[in-house]
Design an enzyme around this catalytic site. Sequence first.
Site, PDB file in Angstrom:
ATOM      1  N   TYR A  84       0.817  -1.216   0.000  1.00 22.71           N
ATOM      2  CA  TYR A  84       0.000   0.000   0.000  1.00 22.71           C
ATOM      3  C   TYR A  84       0.852   1.267   0.000  1.00 22.71           C
ATOM      4  O   TYR A  84       0.385   2.336  -0.367  1.00 22.71           O
ATOM      5  CB  TYR A  84      -0.952   0.029   1.208  1.00 22.71           C
ATOM      6  CG  TYR A  84      -2.033  -1.035   1.191  1.00 22.71           C
ATOM      7  CD1 TYR A  84      -2.206  -1.867   0.095  1.00 22.71           C
ATOM      8  CD2 TYR A  84      -2.885  -1.207   2.270  1.00 22.71           C
ATOM      9  CE1 TYR A  84      -3.176  -2.844   0.073  1.00 22.71           C
ATOM     10  CE2 TYR A  84      -3.868  -2.192   2.254  1.00 22.71           C
ATOM     11  CZ  TYR A  84      -4.006  -3.007   1.151  1.00 22.71           C
ATOM     12  OH  TYR A  84      -4.973  -3.969   1.134  1.00 22.71           O
ATOM     13  N   LYS A 112       3.429 -15.356   2.722  1.00 28.80           N
ATOM     14  CA  LYS A 112       3.352 -16.069   1.446  1.00 28.80           C
ATOM     15  C   LYS A 112       4.788 -16.355   1.014  1.00 28.80           C
ATOM     16  O   LYS A 112       5.258 -15.957  -0.055  1.00 28.80           O
ATOM     17  CB  LYS A 112       2.603 -15.191   0.419  1.00 28.80           C
ATOM     18  CG  LYS A 112       2.245 -15.868  -0.866  1.00 28.80           C
ATOM     19  CD  LYS A 112       1.146 -16.905  -0.746  1.00 28.80           C
ATOM     20  CE  LYS A 112       0.907 -17.583  -2.078  1.00 28.80           C
ATOM     21  NZ  LYS A 112       0.185 -18.852  -1.958  1.00 28.80           N
ATOM     22  N   ASP A 126      -3.057 -18.001   1.947  1.00 25.16           N
ATOM     23  CA  ASP A 126      -4.225 -18.644   1.326  1.00 25.16           C
ATOM     24  C   ASP A 126      -4.800 -19.712   2.247  1.00 25.16           C
ATOM     25  O   ASP A 126      -6.016 -19.847   2.396  1.00 25.16           O
ATOM     26  CB  ASP A 126      -3.873 -19.212  -0.065  1.00 25.16           C
ATOM     27  CG  ASP A 126      -2.498 -19.849  -0.116  1.00 25.16           C
ATOM     28  OD1 ASP A 126      -1.755 -19.776   0.879  1.00 25.16           O
ATOM     29  OD2 ASP A 126      -2.156 -20.430  -1.156  1.00 25.16           O
ATOM     30  N   ASP A 132      -5.362  -6.792   5.822  1.00 23.88           N
ATOM     31  CA  ASP A 132      -6.565  -6.092   5.368  1.00 23.88           C
ATOM     32  C   ASP A 132      -7.634  -7.114   4.994  1.00 23.88           C
ATOM     33  O   ASP A 132      -8.796  -7.038   5.424  1.00 23.88           O
ATOM     34  CB  ASP A 132      -6.181  -5.224   4.147  1.00 23.88           C
ATOM     35  CG  ASP A 132      -7.269  -4.250   3.764  1.00 23.88           C
ATOM     36  OD1 ASP A 132      -8.301  -4.206   4.445  1.00 23.88           O
ATOM     37  OD2 ASP A 132      -7.091  -3.535   2.766  1.00 23.88           O
ATOM     38  N   ASP A 172     -10.980  -8.517   7.399  1.00 21.82           N
ATOM     39  CA  ASP A 172     -12.362  -8.375   6.930  1.00 21.82           C
ATOM     40  C   ASP A 172     -13.079  -9.725   6.938  1.00 21.82           C
ATOM     41  O   ASP A 172     -14.259  -9.808   7.276  1.00 21.82           O
ATOM     42  CB  ASP A 172     -12.394  -7.772   5.518  1.00 21.82           C
ATOM     43  CG  ASP A 172     -12.446  -6.249   5.578  1.00 21.82           C
ATOM     44  OD1 ASP A 172     -12.104  -5.695   6.650  1.00 21.82           O
ATOM     45  OD2 ASP A 172     -12.825  -5.620   4.577  1.00 21.82           O
TER      46      ASP A 172
END
Length: 396
Positions: free
Chosen positions: A173, A224, A257, A281, A285
């Site tokens: 970001y 990851k 994942d 993020d 959520d």
Amino acid sequence: MGDISVGMQTPLATTRADLPSLMPFMPHPIQTLKFAVLAGDYIGPEVMAEALRVLKHVAQLENFALDATAADVGGAGIDHHGKALPDSTVKLCEQSDAILFGSVGGPKWEKLPPKEQPERAALLPLRKHFTLFANLRPGLLYRELTDASPLKRERIPDGIDIVCIRELTGGVYFGLPKETKTLPDGDIQAVDTMVYKKSEIERILQVAITTARARKKKLCSVDKANVLETSVLWRKTVTDYCAKHTPDLALTHMYVDNAAMQLARDPNQFDVFVTENMFGDILSDEMAVICGSLGMLSSASLGAGKNSLGLPFGLYEPAGGTAPDIAGQGIANPCAQILSAALMLRYSFGLEKTAQRIEAAVRQAVTSGTRTGDIAFGKPSVGTRAMADAVIANLG
Ligand code: NAD
């Protein structure tokens, strides 16, 4: 909007002179809690008014004072000052020990260019200005509210109680270059850059370790590392740091994942998980969805700097947005804002017992049957103010 006047900086002080004279004396480490109140837009001011009422009651019960000053942010900042984060608001925050934030944005400002939209032009600069690098999101679903979760009841018989710790100021970001350009062949290319330094990883890890130690001493690091260079550094840094400093913690690693799947399969296998900005993020959520209503979920964003008490400066806000669909009706759930205020007491003012007192009062109010529409499941519901009244009634 209750006690707060949006449009100017308004002192909301509860002074010692306001306190009942016959109140039993309780020694308190802090005399006055000085914080900025940025209620924002739509339901922001509605739920903020109730959180402030709860804080005032607890301040009276425990004999401390509030020095809370309101200022515009988001759409209110655009309407009254021409920008989402007015300079006067930033100045107020700099002079405060913490920020109690509502939420910003909504249809009224949707047509503005993306860079001027309330969320992007207020929240991101605030995070940057105060280096709010650590986002703590409790994923809490009371056993009595398991029907609010889309997960089957047998997967969460006792509700959910986990914490997501998301790095908030690094990663893709913020990394540069970040651009869109037309290539010589006429095609268009956009680039975002994911960057992490070892020091940034260690900094968020320390917050995660402190949180995990105060709970079940279990920490899962999500990355990851099978694909991304930043994740390889992330995993090595976490592994090395924990081996050296925290042999008492049960540390595990998980690919992002898989973490997304495991959250939906068996969320309570996590206790505390820590991850980088974009993964956090998305996972936080997902966590909000499995925990039922956004109206119950609080968050804390802790800064690198210390406040005047030597504690972390932080911004405390509900996980949800401005809920324009229910704004102005007096039906929004104020619990997320109230629980965010409890987090502020815990982290920026060191008032652990007072934070627990508010959290217990919210739990008691909800589990004994007082519910706003979002958590009523067709049963009779109460409005925003009555919900806060029930919390206040349970503070004692
Ligand atoms: P939202 O979180 O505002 O609402 C999603 C759903 O949850 C709605 O049905 C809403 O009614 C419900 N909800 C949210 N909070 C609730 C509460 N306290 N009580 C009861 N129900 C509640 O998400 P959205 O509709 O996608 O976004 C609306 C606006 O909020 C947008 O402009 C968005 O950009 C902004 N937003 C701001 C923040 C922030 O300020 N941090 C975060 C998310 C969204």
